[in-house]
Design an enzyme around this catalytic site. Sequence first.
Site, PDB file in Angstrom:
ATOM      1  N   ASP A  59       7.396  -5.223   3.223  1.00 54.92           N
ATOM      2  CA  ASP A  59       8.299  -5.741   2.205  1.00 54.92           C
ATOM      3  C   ASP A  59       7.977  -5.182   0.823  1.00 54.92           C
ATOM      4  O   ASP A  59       6.851  -4.760   0.545  1.00 54.92           O
ATOM      5  CB  ASP A  59       8.204  -7.273   2.141  1.00 54.92           C
ATOM      6  CG  ASP A  59       8.613  -7.930   3.449  1.00 54.92           C
ATOM      7  OD1 ASP A  59       9.429  -7.337   4.169  1.00 54.92           O
ATOM      8  OD2 ASP A  59       8.108  -9.032   3.719  1.00 54.92           O
ATOM      9  N   TYR A  60       8.977  -5.240  -0.038  1.00 55.18           N
ATOM     10  CA  TYR A  60       8.831  -4.815  -1.437  1.00 55.18           C
ATOM     11  C   TYR A  60       7.663  -5.512  -2.119  1.00 55.18           C
ATOM     12  O   TYR A  60       6.902  -4.898  -2.873  1.00 55.18           O
ATOM     13  CB  TYR A  60      10.141  -5.121  -2.176  1.00 55.18           C
ATOM     14  CG  TYR A  60      10.137  -4.789  -3.650  1.00 55.18           C
ATOM     15  CD1 TYR A  60      10.340  -3.487  -4.090  1.00 55.18           C
ATOM     16  CD2 TYR A  60       9.959  -5.796  -4.602  1.00 55.18           C
ATOM     17  CE1 TYR A  60      10.354  -3.186  -5.441  1.00 55.18           C
ATOM     18  CE2 TYR A  60       9.976  -5.499  -5.952  1.00 55.18           C
ATOM     19  CZ  TYR A  60      10.175  -4.202  -6.378  1.00 55.18           C
ATOM     20  OH  TYR A  60      10.179  -3.906  -7.717  1.00 55.18           O
TER      21      TYR A  60
END
Length: 258
Positions: free
Chosen positions: A104-105
């Site tokens: 994920d970011y």
Amino acid sequence: MMRLQKYLAICGVASRRAAEKMIAEGRVTVNGDRITEMGFQVDEFGDEVTVDDVPVYPEEEKHYLVYNKPVGEVTTVSDPEGRATVMSHFSDYPVRLFPVGRLDYDSEGLLLLTNDGELMNRLLHPSRRIDKTYLVRASNDVTDEEIARLKQGVFIDGKLTSPARVRLIRKDLFSTTLLISIHEGRNRQVRNMIAAVGHQVVSLRRVGFASLLLGDLPAGQWRSLSEAELEKLKKLAFRPEPDRHSGGSAGVGSHFSR
């Protein structure tokens, strides 16, 4: 069809930028014609390309890298929101690499990149049950009962997660640090597991993938796999399918033996 400078990079001749300089200098021909324009397209299977009158062919050598992804990057080639991408760091790499899975970011840690499509597909296939291990800092006090629930499986969107390996690392005044290993690959699974027992993820770092360990690799840096690491990784990827009734999975077990 692909751009000539990209083809030269795939052939291992030079980075794309260096290949552009070669083209501009008139050192590259396609089917006997000297090419100096940057947007020229070539057929990687049908065209004959030479550099300094020497034929060049696509790079067949396989590459395997471990990258320590920092928070604030997405694991895509481009992002419509204009965020930084992992792949932008490898735009000049001699071959085209692909990330094995996603982070994920707002997550960080170990990301495997390779041009070995067969190995990548093996490692990602659910039947392989490959471990992903995360160092998770969760909000407040995660109780022994809640840790037991994480181990046994919790419901996310009405579906029970597979049993996880969970080890308590440390308790602070306002947070609890856990080591969590799973072999499923649901979207934001670890974050949702922590939410299912009433907490939030403060930080999440992947420290292990299959047999690979992140170690002390600095954030934003990468390294090539050693021969021993690659051999061990391939043994996991190409081993017979594990017994689904055994509850076991393949990966980084050393974290949980201490």
